[in-house]
Design a protein around this motif. Structure first.
Motif, PDB file in Angstrom:
ATOM      1  N   TRP A 115       0.813  -1.220   0.000  1.00 51.31           N
ATOM      2  CA  TRP A 115       0.000   0.000   0.000  1.00 51.31           C
ATOM      3  C   TRP A 115       0.847   1.273   0.000  1.00 51.31           C
ATOM      4  O   TRP A 115       0.383   2.331  -0.367  1.00 51.31           O
ATOM      5  CB  TRP A 115      -0.878   0.045   1.266  1.00 51.31           C
ATOM      6  N   MET A 116       2.078   1.136   0.519  1.00 52.95           N
ATOM      7  CA  MET A 116       2.837   2.351   0.787  1.00 52.95           C
ATOM      8  C   MET A 116       3.413   2.933  -0.487  1.00 52.95           C
ATOM      9  O   MET A 116       4.565   2.710  -0.835  1.00 52.95           O
ATOM     10  CB  MET A 116       3.937   2.081   1.798  1.00 52.95           C
ATOM     11  N   SER A 117       2.567   3.672  -1.178  1.00 55.14           N
ATOM     12  CA  SER A 117       2.997   4.221  -2.456  1.00 55.14           C
ATOM     13  C   SER A 117       2.290   5.555  -2.635  1.00 55.14           C
ATOM     14  O   SER A 117       1.110   5.692  -2.331  1.00 55.14           O
ATOM     15  CB  SER A 117       2.596   3.248  -3.573  1.00 55.14           C
ATOM     16  N   ALA A 118       3.010   6.516  -3.131  1.00 55.93           N
ATOM     17  CA  ALA A 118       2.408   7.821  -3.377  1.00 55.93           C
ATOM     18  C   ALA A 118       1.352   7.722  -4.461  1.00 55.93           C
ATOM     19  O   ALA A 118       0.483   8.572  -4.586  1.00 55.93           O
ATOM     20  CB  ALA A 118       3.494   8.820  -3.789  1.00 55.93           C
ATOM     21  N   LEU A 119       1.452   6.644  -5.232  1.00 57.49           N
ATOM     22  CA  LEU A 119       0.527   6.494  -6.356  1.00 57.49           C
ATOM     23  C   LEU A 119      -0.850   6.007  -5.914  1.00 57.49           C
ATOM     24  O   LEU A 119      -1.807   6.073  -6.671  1.00 57.49           O
ATOM     25  CB  LEU A 119       1.144   5.495  -7.348  1.00 57.49           C
ATOM     26  N   LEU A 120      -0.932   5.531  -4.666  1.00 57.00           N
ATOM     27  CA  LEU A 120      -2.159   4.834  -4.282  1.00 57.00           C
ATOM     28  C   LEU A 120      -3.404   5.708  -4.448  1.00 57.00           C
ATOM     29  O   LEU A 120      -4.410   5.273  -5.005  1.00 57.00           O
ATOM     30  CB  LEU A 120      -2.058   4.329  -2.833  1.00 57.00           C
ATOM     31  N   ALA A 121      -3.317   6.959  -3.991  1.00 64.63           N
ATOM     32  CA  ALA A 121      -4.486   7.835  -4.097  1.00 64.63           C
ATOM     33  C   ALA A 121      -4.868   8.030  -5.560  1.00 64.63           C
ATOM     34  O   ALA A 121      -6.048   7.979  -5.928  1.00 64.63           O
ATOM     35  CB  ALA A 121      -4.207   9.172  -3.437  1.00 64.63           C
ATOM     36  N   ALA A 122      -3.860   8.215  -6.393  1.00 66.67           N
ATOM     37  CA  ALA A 122      -4.132   8.409  -7.821  1.00 66.67           C
ATOM     38  C   ALA A 122      -4.755   7.153  -8.424  1.00 66.67           C
ATOM     39  O   ALA A 122      -5.709   7.219  -9.201  1.00 66.67           O
ATOM     40  CB  ALA A 122      -2.833   8.753  -8.545  1.00 66.67           C
ATOM     41  N   GLN A 123      -4.217   6.007  -8.012  1.00 66.06           N
ATOM     42  CA  GLN A 123      -4.768   4.731  -8.484  1.00 66.06           C
ATOM     43  C   GLN A 123      -6.224   4.581  -8.061  1.00 66.06           C
ATOM     44  O   GLN A 123      -7.079   4.154  -8.829  1.00 66.06           O
ATOM     45  CB  GLN A 123      -3.976   3.600  -7.845  1.00 66.06           C
ATOM     46  N   PHE A 124      -6.456   4.953  -6.813  1.00 64.02           N
ATOM     47  CA  PHE A 124      -7.818   4.884  -6.273  1.00 64.02           C
ATOM     48  C   PHE A 124      -8.759   5.730  -7.118  1.00 64.02           C
ATOM     49  O   PHE A 124      -9.836   5.294  -7.507  1.00 64.02           O
ATOM     50  CB  PHE A 124      -7.836   5.395  -4.830  1.00 64.02           C
ATOM     51  N   LEU A 125      -8.336   6.957  -7.380  1.00 63.60           N
ATOM     52  CA  LEU A 125      -9.221   7.860  -8.117  1.00 63.60           C
ATOM     53  C   LEU A 125      -9.456   7.350  -9.537  1.00 63.60           C
ATOM     54  O   LEU A 125     -10.579   7.375 -10.026  1.00 63.60           O
ATOM     55  CB  LEU A 125      -8.622   9.268  -8.137  1.00 63.60           C
ATOM     56  N   ALA A 126      -8.391   6.878 -10.157  1.00 62.52           N
ATOM     57  CA  ALA A 126      -8.536   6.399 -11.535  1.00 62.52           C
ATOM     58  C   ALA A 126      -9.511   5.236 -11.580  1.00 62.52           C
ATOM     59  O   ALA A 126     -10.433   5.209 -12.410  1.00 62.52           O
ATOM     60  CB  ALA A 126      -7.171   5.980 -12.085  1.00 62.52           C
ATOM     61  N   SER A 127      -9.342   4.296 -10.668  1.00 62.74           N
ATOM     62  CA  SER A 127     -10.244   3.141 -10.710  1.00 62.74           C
ATOM     63  C   SER A 127     -11.656   3.560 -10.313  1.00 62.74           C
ATOM     64  O   SER A 127     -12.637   3.033 -10.820  1.00 62.74           O
ATOM     65  CB  SER A 127      -9.730   2.027  -9.809  1.00 62.74           C
ATOM     66  N   ALA A 128     -11.746   4.550  -9.414  1.00 64.06           N
ATOM     67  CA  ALA A 128     -13.070   5.026  -9.010  1.00 64.06           C
ATOM     68  C   ALA A 128     -13.797   5.647 -10.191  1.00 64.06           C
ATOM     69  O   ALA A 128     -14.982   5.401 -10.413  1.00 64.06           O
ATOM     70  CB  ALA A 128     -12.935   6.044  -7.885  1.00 64.06           C
TER      71      ALA A 128
END
Lengths: 131, 330, 539, 265, 390
Positions: free
Chosen positions: E192-205
């Motif tokens: 989980w520890m990745s700066a990309l996680l929020a961006a990934q979340f939004l993209a998939s959302a």
């Protein structure tokens, strides 16, 4: 009366509800809870006093226990200085219940009487009792 | 003026009890005599009121219809808002009494930009009324724990649900919160909304202040100025077993709370609060719209003389004959 | 005397404030505003039906020529009615003044007079009730909301109880079903004990007693009027329809409102009905005595109302019909649905109504044996017994006004809509809060359709007109259909005032227009004998 | 009439409140509130600015050595013995070197054999920068400012288990069901926990308060050092200064306060 | 307006009844969980979050995706979304409520849930999550309800509403960002520890939410007289396409850093999920189903001719929704806990009670959604925004 039957049934229900406690009790004598203070620990005491005066304990014990637990767990304090100057270990299990080792005849008496079910005993261990 | 008057009356009751208990030691009066009297007034009064209504006739079957009637088989009738059977009426009454169906319909009219009347959905009164009544009911049932031994499981369960969120000691009741909010909203309507203020009487403010005072004194007693609960239950059990006792040392706040409740009970049958019984007797709600199916009889019907056809024909016979309309007597 | 004059302009009238004054209502004496009330009734009308204290008097004068013991009469009247009407008794006691009804009344919405909030209109009488009939009122007086019955109070009652059209909209929203109509009915009964009715009600009552109809049409005039319509129908369709009067042995007795025998646009409804009955070959007859289903007695007292309704069943019995078909009329249906059978039933000399065309049993009318014409017609259409050319109504964009009485004292919503949708292509509903059970009164019901109170009527009709205006502006609606004779009398004036250009019609006029009759000529005219656009006639 | 002024004020307050429901008058009501001054520390209590533990793994030779320590803790704290590994509750237990020091730089396959085979005692590290405390939404777990113990307030825990996800050491256990039936012998002086809360080692705060060292330290027969890390003269500092020691996952910056002495002097 | 939810066809009531039955079953299982404890679930000391929290995570995304229709309509005046906006807002409401319910059922001590408010803890991301979710719920209820009631009255929405609309547009990404922060700031959780996680979340959302909205719009069109409009549906299709591509791209980025760096801790969870680790491979089949669905979806979406076919678009939407549901509503959370802090593997699979409770919560969400959509559609029908034929 018009629609008398229905109205009377309704009124009977109303009277039944409003007098429910009377009907439930039917004039029985309901024993008043008696708190037993005859535990060995209390017998040993010369001056049979609780942490604070009885009247205070009656109404405030739950607040006291609540504040004690925060004091002990969160503030690291351990001792409670009562208003008369004596100090006590702030512990439900090790102070309160040492004297009142008769939970059934002490705590439960009133708690059952007024239907209060504290969740203390989910974690805290009540003293072993004979009965 | 009605507001201040009602408020003053409630304050006066509080002060009176205080003086009576802590000054004159009239504990027995407030804890035994008045409660019995109040309950008696409540029960006898309500029965009297209802019987009195019952003695009024229902000459006509005049339900207010709130939906499609029962007519042709292929047209779906609204069985609850326009019931044509007893079951429908029971359903309608249940909706009315348990869910305040009519208030749910409420709208708010507004003259938009000076020329268009628009009707917005207005559910706050419904919500507040529902919250208030249900909280009151739950609180009332919850209080039965003081009046019965042993306390039946359903009452304990209700108490558990009401204090579901474990906050504080003693646990905070959800209904205590809600009823205060609901009462304050209902009070706000009467004070802050010009139309409602205009129609409000002292007898509208008084019960609100009274119930608010009951709720607040109860909350104070539970959390701030605590009293000996066991002693309180002894008083209650003494009352219900007709062996009144008054243990010493119960705080005056209890007497105030109790006296306010007694006031409410005694006041009940003389006030608008009789709507509790009246709602069941409202002919526009508790009758079926089936007059064309089942005849309704007017119990006080009396013969009325009207103009007979004979009379009519006598007046117009010539004209009728001339126009070729058949007549009885040539 | 209130002057019969023009009301203020619509722009003026629509400036309405709903904020009540700061001074309490008990301290605000009634002010008789011209245009807001009707003429007091003349003695001759009261005499005609044997009502008490006939005299000529004027509401605008200080002296109403009341009998000396007027107060006792009223109080005795209240006492008696508390026993006789549970509605009245319960409604006097249980109001909590929640205010849900306040903005539901068309008179309040159209005028802003706080005493027209139903709750307060009821309080006018309730305060008197409390003073003389409740313990708390006797002891606490004003603090308990009680007040003395004075002449001013009586006048106030008169003023405001003739500013209520008994539409029951408040009752729908009341959590206890408190019905101002019931209270108004009792209030008017009490006023009638002192001879305090209005001319516009008592005139029709007297007429109705004598001739059987409000307009005072005598039998031969009725026939002449219908003959006239029959001629028009022939012009339009080429078919000579036939009808009968007071014919014994007919299967069905047809009773509509007398308004449809005389005025425009009511007569087009009758034409439509005549065409329909002819087309299906219905065995029916008119009664010249029972030629009026409406009953202004209902706006007077229960006794008078009952008196005027005697003709309905007695004529059915005399003529030996099997059942009764009722026409398009609002308060006629309040009475036919809720009162007729109780007053003069049971009609066991009649048979349970069955449509002779479709065989449908009208189960919902099996007791009183009176069927609503839209129930009857809807059934015919459902069974495919009628042929329509909907395009003949294509020049109309129609909306439907539910009449208060058929809405909230009956619940006939789908039947007329089904018919309209079967005979027209363009139907639009008014906003949801203004139709069906929530419908608004035309503002002139319960006998208030007079000329001298025109401002009151325009104000009371404002909410209805406003909703019509909305569909006119949004969908281009140009025709306001309804199933009520009072509507057909009142709405044209209301529309002219608020929404000029909007026409009013009965549902069976639309039926008559669209009905394809066997052997008819190609239609170029509508029932109003105006050219049908796009139908070969002159455009 | 024996109404004194204070009572009158009280009643005036109550009636005002009772009637309008304001909160302002509350102070007029003298309830039985307990004042902070009434809490005092036990003079016997052990004090430090920053408690730490050093485990000298060389002193743990037989399985008994470990067991003694673990039992000491688990019995006095009423830690249940649940055999289902999914629902286990443990405050102090053993893991292999490889698992305890799973970070890359320590997973040295060629390390001394005795280390590879040796069980390591693991417990809550009472980090100086505890992620579990950072994530807890109710402060049910928190760092005691006075001595750095990472505490659990089981009364307040809502059981969201965010701390379990936050703890990189796997030191926390959750009560998946009522633990009582799994406790062989109850210690009547210490509470149990209820279902639905998270628990872990609390560094025997209850023993420190009465002047005793943590149970594990006591039972370790000198295998564990306990003391104030902020005091250069404390035993623990001395032993750490003189021995090679390591900490678990120090690279995460949590600053664990449990040290493992692996080397000799 | 609520009253319109009480009038409906047989299908409507049958559907409501069906949902109530599912809710009832879920409730019974919840009672069991309430009495016994979370031991009735498949979660464990090592995998201490499971199905509930992963549903929560997934649904925050669905809630946030409402912004994908609100933003173009209100900020760029994209008229085609005029009719569908309310569907987006009314999708966000049940989604947020489901989020809250999933947190609630996941609590060991639900009775104490108010502690989060009583002891607000500013350093906990959970606290902010509560704030943003509560705020987002409030905003969507306010905006959706006010806009619809104005529409019903036939007047322009109140001016102050604009402020809340803008606020809700800003707010939407924040809810998912904060949710990502719940995970991406945990030391030692390398998956989980990745700066990309929020961006990934939004993209998939923004792929999964609009795909659900497409399906809902098609259902609404089929069962009611309300047509959200072909153009709107196609525009949503494009949004799904772009964000699905972004989502896959982000996954690629993550795979690159994890494997090219060669740091084992970064790749263990990924290997576990897609290939299995040390003979543990319970999640491998469904993760590959997710991958296959993703490929099918991308083929259908990227080729415009296929996307324009509404049936294929619907199939693609179903694929996107389930692919991402598996990925985020299951794999993501479980993967983070495997292997555990001791590099050991405990596997997770939801139990029957857990799945029933989860279904129950979804059913509550769908019930609220159904009611809200019923209201919106009824009002549109009532004011004549749609053609009414009798």
């Amino acid at each position: 009366m018009y629609n008398g039957g229905k109205i009377i049934i309704g009124l009977l229900i109303f009277i039944g509800f409003s007098t429910f406690p009377f009907l439930f009790t039917m004039g029985k004598v309901v024993p008043i809870p008696e708190l037993k203070l005859d535990t060995p620990e209390i017998q040993k005491m010369v001056d049979k006093r609780c942490v604070e005066p009885k009247e205070y304990m009656k109404t405030e014990h739950m607040v006291m226990l609540n504040t004690w637990r925060d004091a002990v767990v969160r503030d690291g304090a351990r001792l409670y200085k009562a208003r008369d100057g004596r100090t006590y270990d702030m512990s439900l299990q090790n102070t309160c219940m040492k004297c009142h080792s008769n939970k059934k005849n002490f705590c439960d008496q009133c708690h059952n009487y007024v239907a209060v079910k504290p969740y203390c005993w989910d974690c805290h261990i009540a003293p072993q009792e004979g009965t | 003026m009605g507001i201040l008057f009602s408020f003053a009356v409630v304050v006066a009751i509080v002060l009176l009890v205080f003086a009576g208990v802590s000054g004159a030691g009239l504990n027995y009066l407030f804890a035994v005599i008045i409660p019995y009297i109040a309950l008696l007034i409540f029960i006898v009064g309500m029965v009297y009121r209802v019987v009195n209504w019952g003695r009024s006739a229902v000459p006509f079957k005049v339900p207010t219809t709130g939906g499609q009637q029962t007519s042709l088989p292929w047209i779906a009738a609204n069985k609850l808002d326009n019931p044509s059977t007893s079951y429908g009426v029971i359903g309608r009454m249940l909706l009315e009494v348990l869910l305040f169906r009519s208030l749910f319909r409420n709208t708010k009219a507004e003259l938009h930009s000076g020329s268009r009347l628009i009707y917005g959905s207005e559910k706050l009164l419904w919500l507040a009324a529902l919250a208030f009544h249900y909280c009151f009911l739950v609180i009332l049932i919850r209080h039965l724990r003081f009046f019965v031994v042993p306390v039946p499981a359903p009452i304990e369960f209700l108490e558990f649900m009401d204090s579901f969120f474990q906050v504080g000691a003693p646990l905070v009741y959800i209904t205590n919160f809600l009823i205060i909010i609901a009462l304050l909203y209902l009070l706000y309507r009467r004070i802050g909304m010009p139309q409602i203020k205009y129609i409000s009487l002292p007898s509208d403010y008084f019960p609100l202040f009274l119930i608010l005072a009951i709720a607040i004194s109860g909350i104070l007693m539970r959390y701030f100025d605590k009293v000996d609960v066991v002693g309180v239950k002894q008083i209650a059990m003494g009352l219900v077993s007709f062996r009144p006792t008054i243990p010493d040392g119960i705080g005056v706040i209890f007497y105030i709370h109790f006296a306010l409740v007694c006031t409410l009970f005694a006041y009940f049958p003389f006030s608008k609060l009789v709507h509790m019984g009246g709602v069941f007797l409202s002919p526009t709600r508790n009758l079926a719209n089936n007059n064309r199916m089942i005849r309704h009889v007017n119990p006080w019907d009396y013969p009325i003389k009207s103009r007979s056809y004979e009379d009519y024909e006598n007046e117009f016979r010539d004209k009728m004959k001339k126009a070729g309309i058949p007549v009885e007597k040539e | 005397m209130a002057t019969k004059g023009k009301p203020p302009k619509p722009e003026e009238l629509s400036k309405i404030s709903y904020t009540p004054p700061s001074k309490g209502w008990m301290d605000t004496p009634v002010e008789f505003k011209p245009g807001m009330y009707c003429h007091g009734t003349r003695a001759k009308y009261l005499e005609a039906v044997g009502m008490p204290f006939p005299r000529d008097w004027s509401a605008s004068e200080a002296d109403w020529k009341l009998p000396d013991n007027w107060k006792e009469i009223v109080l005795q009247g209240i006492k008696e009615r508390l026993q006789k009407f549970r509605t009245f008794h319960v409604f006097m006691d249980i109001c909590v003044r929640c205010g849900a009804c306040a903005d539901k009344c068309h008179f309040f919405l159209g005028g802003g007079d706080p005493k027209n909030m139903p709750v307060l209109r009821a309080e006018l009488l309730r305060s008197v009730y409390r003073k003389y009939f409740t313990t708390s009122g006797k002891i606490l007086g004003k603090a308990a909301g009680a007040r003395e019955l004075t002449e001013d109070v009586l006048k106030e009652l008169w003023y405001y109880y003739f500013q209520c059209t008994e539409c029951r909209r408040c009752s729908l929203f009341c959590p206890y079903g408190i019905d101002q109509a019931e209270i108004t009915i009792i209030g008017r009964e009490l006023l009638n004990l002192l001879g305090l009715n209005i001319d516009w009600i008592m005139g029709p009552v007297a007429n109705s007693y004598r001739t059987g109809n409000h307009l005072g049409l005598e039998p031969h005039t009725i026939k002449a009027n219908i003959d006239f319509m029959i001629d028009d129908i022939e012009t339009i369709t080429g078919i000579k329809v036939d009808t009968t009067y007071n014919r014994k042995g007919a299967e069905i007795l047809f009773i509509g409102p007398s308004g449809d025998l005389f005025g425009v646009p009511g007569n087009y409804v009758t034409m439509g009905e005549l065409m329909l009955f002819h087309e299906i070959g219905l065995d029916y007859t008119w009664s010249t005595m029972a030629c009026e289903g409406g009953n202004f007695g209902f706006f007077t007292s229960m006794e008078v109302a009952k008196k005027l309704y005697y003709k309905i069943y007695s004529e059915a019995k005399r003529l030996g019909v099997k059942w009764i078909l009722g026409g398009e009329c609002g308060h006629q249906w309040r009475l036919m649905n809720q009162f007729a059978d109780t007053w003069w039933g049971p009609p066991d000399f009649l048979e349970e109504p069955v449509s002779p065309i479709t065989g449908t049993k009208f189960e919902n009318a099996k007791g009183s044996k009176i069927v609503h014409i839209t129930e009857f017609t809807a059934d015919l259409i459902k069974h495919g017994k009628l042929k329509f050319d909907k395009s003949r109504n294509d020049h109309l964009k129609i909306t439907f006004h539910d009449s208060c009485n058929t809405a909230r004292a009956m619940g006939i919503f789908e039947e007329p809509r089904y018919i309209i949708n079967s005979v027209c292509n363009h139907f639009y509903e008014m906003p949801e809060s203004t139709i069906r059970e929530k419908t608004f009164c035309c503002g002139s019901g319960s006998g208030l359709n007079a000329g001298e109170n025109i401002e009151l009527r325009m104000r009371g009709g404002f909410p209805r007109a406003n909703a019509v205006k909305y569909v006119r502006d949004t969908f281009g609606v140009n025709m306001l259909a309804n199933i009520c004779a009072i509507d057909r009398a009142a709405l044209p004036t209301l529309m002219d005032y608020w929404n000029p250009g909007m026409d009013v019609c009965g549902v069976h006029e639309l039926v008559g227009n669209a009905l394809v009759m066997k052997g008819e000529i190609e239609r170029t005219l509508d029932l109003r004998t105006e050219p049908l656009p796009g139908k070969g006639g002159t455009e | 009439m024996g109404i004194n002024r204070r009572d009158f004020l009280k009643i005036a307050g109550i009636s005002t409140l009772a009637s309008i429901g304001g909160a302002a008058g509350l102070t007029l009501i003298k309830s039985g509130a307990i004042e902070a001054a009434q809490y005092i520390d036990d003079p016997r209590a052990l004090k430090a600015k920053r408690w730490g533990i050093a485990i000298d793994i060389n002193k743990f030779k037989t399985p008994e050595d470990y067991k003694r320590v673990m039992n000491a803790c688990h019995t006095i704290h009423n830690v249940p013995e649940i055999n289902n590994p999914k629902e286990e509750i443990k405050w102090i237990w053993t893991e292999s070197y490889e698992h305890s020091f799973s970070s890359q730089e320590y997973a040295n396959p060629y390390i001394q054999d005795h280390l590879k085979k040796k069980p390591f005692l693991v417990l809550c590290n009472h980090c100086d920068n505890p992620p579990c405390v950072r994530v807890c939404p109710t402060k049910a777990t928190y760092k005691r400012e006075s001595d750095g113990i990472v505490m659990m307030d089981m009364h307040r825990c809502i059981g969201c288990r965010f701390c379990m996800a936050g703890c990189p050491y796997g030191a926390r256990s959750f009560n998946w069901r009522d633990p009582r039936p799994f406790i062989k012998k109850l210690n009547p002086e210490f509470p149990t926990r209820m279902k639905g809360v998270v628990e872990k080692c609390t560094l025997c705060y209850e023993k420190l308060a009465i002047g005793l060292k943590p149970a594990c330290v006591e039972a370790s027969n000198g295998g564990m050092y306990f003391g104030d890390l902020s005091d250069p003269n404390s035993d623990i500092r001395k032993v750490l200064a003189s021995h090679y020691s390591i900490r678990r996952k120090a690279e995460l910056g949590t600053t664990p306060c449990v040290f493992y002495i692996i080397g000799g002097q | 307006m609520l009253e319109t939810a009480f009038k409906g066809s047989r299908i409507y009531w049958a559907w409501v009844l069906f949902l109530l039955v599912i809710i009832g079953i879920g409730f019974i299982f919840y009672l069991r969980q309430f009495i016994i404890g979370l031991g009735v679930t498949g979660m464990s000391r090592d995998v201490s979050w499971g199905f509930y929290i992963s549903q929560f995570t997934f649904l925050v995304g669905i809630a946030a995706s409402g912004v994908m229709v609100v933003l173009p309509y209100y900020l760029h005046n994209y008229k085609a979304f005029g009719k569908i906006t309310i569907l987006g807002e009314f999708l966000a409401i049940p989604a947020v409520i489901m989020c809250m319910l999933f947190i609630f059922v996941d609590l060991g001590q639900p009775l104490r849930v108010l502690n989060v408010i009583l002891y607000p803890t500013l350093n906990s991301v959970m606290f902010y999550d509560m704030v943003v979710l509560g705020g987002y719920l409030f905003l969507n209820v306010l905006v959706g309800w006010s806009a619809l009631s104005s529409e019903r009255k036939g007047i322009a929405p109140p001016k102050w509403l604009k402020f809340f609309i803008i606020l809700s547009i800003i707010w939407a990404p924040s809810i998912h960002t904060v949710t990502a922060f719940l995970y991406s700031g945990l030391p030692g959780k390398y998956f989980w520890m990745s700066a990309l996680l929020a961006a990934q979340f939004l993209a998939s959302a923004f792929a999964s939410g609009p795909s659900l909205l497409i399906l809902l719009a098609l259902i609404v069109r089929k069962f009611t007289k309300f047509d959200p409009g072909q153009e709107a549906i196609q525009a949503l299709g494009k949004i799904v396409t772009y964000f699905m591509l972004t989502s896959v791209f982000f996954l690629g980025l993550k795979l690159f850093t994890s494997f090219y760096s060669g740091i084992p801790a970064y790749s263990h969870s990924i290997i576990y999920l897609y290939a299995g680790l040390d003979d543990y491979n319970k999640l491998v089949p469904i993760m590959w189903i997710s991958n296959i669905l993703t490929v099918i979806a991308l083929v259908l979406l990227v080729i415009p001719q296929l996307r324009k076919n509404e049936l294929l678009l619907a199939i693609a939407s179903v694929c996107v929704f389930f692919a991402l549901w598996i990925d985020k509503g299951f794999g993501l959370i479980v993967g983070g806990f495997v292997p555990n802090s001791f590099k050991q593997i405990t596997e997770y699979w939801p139990t029957l009670p857990e799945m029933s409770i989860t279904l129950g919560v979804w059913a509550i969400g769908f019930l609220i959604l159904t009611i809200l959509y019923k209201i919106a559609v009824s009002i549109r029908e009532e004011i004549g925004n749609v053609d009414v034929h009798h």
